[in-house]
Structure formats: C-alpha cells, structure tokens
Design an enzyme around this catalytic site. Structure first.
Site, PDB file in Angstrom:
ATOM      1  N   LYS A  61      39.333  55.851  40.022  1.00 50.28           N
ATOM      2  CA  LYS A  61      38.631  57.083  40.348  1.00 50.28           C
ATOM      3  C   LYS A  61      37.764  57.562  39.191  1.00 50.28           C
ATOM      4  O   LYS A  61      37.184  58.638  39.259  1.00 50.28           O
ATOM      5  CB  LYS A  61      39.641  58.177  40.728  1.00 50.28           C
ATOM      6  CG  LYS A  61      40.582  57.764  41.854  1.00 50.28           C
ATOM      7  CD  LYS A  61      41.706  58.779  42.043  1.00 50.28           C
ATOM      8  CE  LYS A  61      42.822  58.214  42.901  1.00 50.28           C
ATOM      9  NZ  LYS A  61      43.990  59.102  42.954  1.00 50.28           N
ATOM     10  N   ARG A 341      52.926  67.409  47.245  1.00 53.30           N
ATOM     11  CA  ARG A 341      51.838  67.048  48.152  1.00 53.30           C
ATOM     12  C   ARG A 341      52.433  66.846  49.530  1.00 53.30           C
ATOM     13  O   ARG A 341      53.631  66.731  49.701  1.00 53.30           O
ATOM     14  CB  ARG A 341      51.176  65.738  47.708  1.00 53.30           C
ATOM     15  CG  ARG A 341      50.394  65.837  46.425  1.00 53.30           C
ATOM     16  CD  ARG A 341      49.618  64.563  46.221  1.00 53.30           C
ATOM     17  NE  ARG A 341      48.730  64.660  45.076  1.00 53.30           N
ATOM     18  CZ  ARG A 341      49.081  64.318  43.859  1.00 53.30           C
ATOM     19  NH1 ARG A 341      50.271  63.844  43.618  1.00 53.30           N
ATOM     20  NH2 ARG A 341      48.227  64.431  42.873  1.00 53.30           N
TER      21      ARG A 341
END
Length: 353
Positions: A61, A341
């Site tokens: 990323k 999450r």
DNA sequence: CGTTGGCCCTGATCGC
DNA sequence: TGCGATCAGGGCCAAC
C-alpha cells in the site's frame, strides 16, 4: 482505506503525469500529514521544490516517487494513503476539500499540473526518504524499473508517458507467472543504478520492513508459507500483517478468506500446506479482479487520480454483505468485531476447525 | 523475540 | 434542525 488494487490504480494513473515532472511549488496545509517526514514542513518544501519526479512505484500500500538527485544520497517522495487518503491529479486552478499537501508540477509534455493530497483522517502521510538497496537485490516495488532490476531503459519502454493505467494493470496481472531468478545485486551496484536514475533495486527506508506483495514477481511463495506456518496467531491477523505479506487490508482479507472457506480466527499453525496454497491463490485472484474493476469504492472516499470510483464493490461476496445471503450456500453472512474492525464471513462455509 | 491492544485523527451519517 | 454516538478500507508502538 485503499488496499493494493486501489493504490495500484492511483500509481498507474500518476505514473505518466509524474515521470519527468518538475516540482514548481509545494504547499503544506496541514503539517500533520508530514508526520513521517524527518523534519519540519519548511524542510519538506525546500527539498521538494525544483526536484524532478522520476517515476511512480508501489509496494503493498506504499507509493513512492524517486527524485532527481540533489546531493549524494538517492531519495524518494514516499506517500501512504492511510485510511482516507487520495491523490487527485488536477489543473492548476483546482481546489479540493481536505487537501493537506499540494504539489504543483511542470510536466514537459502535459504542461502545468497539480497534485492534491487529500486525507480526511490524516492517517496517511507524505515524506522524503532515503532510497536504500533492497535486501534481496530485486526491484523495490512495482512500476520502478520493471521486472527484477532490469534497466529502466528496457522497463520504461512499456510504461512511457501516455500509457496510463492500461500498461500498469496489464503488466501486473501477469506478474504472478514471472520467476524470481537471478543473483541478488550487490548494494554498491544497486546504489549505482539508483544514481543512474534507474532505481532498480532500491526501496525507501520507511518501506524496507514491508513484505513484498503477492502480485510482486519477486514474492517468495515458499518463504511466505514457512513464515505463515511459524506464526501463532489467527489467519486474518496474519494476512493484515504487512511484514508478512503486504497489500491486503480488511476488505480483501475478508474476500480471500471467504473464497478459501477459512474462518478469520483459524490458527495459522494448523493450516495445511494445500489450504495455504489455496488461500494465496485466492488472494491473488481477488486482488487481480479488483484491479480490473478499478478497485473498491463505497463512496467518494476512494477514487482514482481523476476522481472516478472503482466498481469492485458490486463483486464483493463477504465484505459489507452482513444480512445478505452467502452467494455460495445461501445462508446469512454475519459480521463480528475483530481487531477493532468488522469481519464478514459465512457461518456455514467458514467454520473454525 | 513475537504477539497484541491501544491509539492516532476527522468528517459523514444515523438515530433520537 | 440539533446533537451525540457510531463508524470508516491502516499502521505504529509500547507493553506484555
């Protein structure tokens, strides 16, 4: 927010615009976006202004843009989008809400351009960082100098200005077949290559600890399986650990686990080798499909450099599908909190064993 | 040491 | 309309 496919779409979109572009001016609207820059805003502005961006490279990323040399040490502008970052390619008049850093560029063919680094949550960042030789001697990331440290003149042929996203996505789609062969280059040779602006086998120091991503031709499958088996943790936690395998975030972890019929908390040590092989294959499959769709957008939070959304959200089987039927067995997809999450999975297809 | 919980931040959206 | 609670796709670091 953005994971490998989204960051790659951004990289591919930026590559033709930054290659050979000179930084005319820099504006820092929020210094917190320079958290990872080793110095104050003024230092960033001074060192960026007048430099030429050489290319756009990505590992996992992380994005970086090798800079024209100023001093003996090769450097790059490193960018991470965090949860909510965007890089928008605009004309010189354009303003975007939540722009934290602005780079105005002069491109030899495209003329004046503007890069707005937009980031709502400020988890993303930009920084100038030293380029160091890679540990394995292979190309630091995707988009730099092509495969396995090939000279930039060769690698650049397929990715010249104007090739835009097509070249990048095409090349990476076939990347899995490439064999990681050849002897590792020495550090001196890598640095020499960097000085020669090929930037073949170098990586920003801030990115050096990040594992290669599964679409990287130099990704070592056997090493990944060994390290995975040595972990004493749950499989999803392992997939999200960027020092083991990079580029996977919450969406594609859930999607790959669904495809491989694995529960998110399945222990890594108990994974059979065939199961691990299947998982890696599904990871590559979902990342490539998402790349082909321009990434996953739920709202304006993820867009490409031109502000357009990706279409992969229509192809999700598990992520965000809680309450819907599992496309495979028809039972409900559920959502549980895990690692702060959401984890989305099918209770029937993905049982803990 | 490897693993893990806590924390860094803002703005959009939702329910009351 | 107002307002507080909730939520978000990531990575780092201190504490075990």
């Amino acid at each position: 927010m953005p994971e490998l496919p989204e960051v790659e779409v951004v990289r591919a979109g930026l590559a033709p615009a930054v290659r050979g572009a000179r930084v005319a001016s820099v504006t820092v609207f929020d210094a917190r976006s320079l958290r990872r820059h080793p110095g104050p805003s003024e230092d960033f502005v001074e060192r960026m202004t007048g430099r030429t961006l050489q290319s756009a490279v990505r590992r996992g990323k992380f994005l970086w843009f090798p800079l024209s040399l100023r001093g003996p040490e090769p450097e790059a502008l490193v960018a991470h989008l965090g949860m909510s970052g965007q890089v928008l390619l605009r004309d010189r008049q354009a303003d975007d809400a939540l722009t934290r850093i602005r780079l105005d560029l002069d491109h030899p063919e495209l003329g004046p351009l503007r890069l707005n680094f937009v980031d709502q949550r400020i988890f993303g960042s930009m920084a100038i960082d030293a380029l160091l030789p890679t540990a394995d001697g292979f190309s630091g990331g995707f988009g730099g100098a092509g495969l396995l440290g090939a000279p930039a003149a060769v690698a650049g042929a397929g990715a010249g200005a104007g090739a835009v996203a097509g070249a990048g996505t095409e090349a990476i789609a076939g990347a899995g077949e490439a064999e990681a062969t050849g002897e590792a280059e020495g550090a001196a040779e890598a640095l020499a290559a960097a000085a020669d602006n090929t930037f073949a086998a170098v990586i920003p120091s801030q990115v050096a600890h990040i594992a290669r991503d599964p679409l990287d031709p130099a990704f070592d499958d056997a090493l990944f399986f060994r390290r995975l088996a040595a972990r004493k943790t749950g499989i999803k936690r392992a997939l999200l650990d960027q020092t083991l395998i990079s580029g996977i975030g919450n969406i594609y972890a859930d999607e790959a686990l669904w495809a491989a019929r694995l529960h998110y908390d399945q222990s890594t040590a108990g994974l059979s080798r065939p199961r691990a092989r299947l998982l890696l294959a599904e990871i590559r499959s979902v990342l490539r499909r998402a790349l082909g769709e321009g990434g996953t957008s739920f709202d304006a939070q993820y867009v490409n450099v031109n502000g357009a959304s990706g279409y992969f959200s229509h192809s999700l089987n598990a992520y965000g599908q809680h309450g819907n039927a599992c496309p495979r067995c028809g039972r409900a997809i559920v959502r549980e909190r895990f690692m702060n999450r959401g984890s989305h999975f099918c209770v029937f297809c993905q049982r803990l064993r």
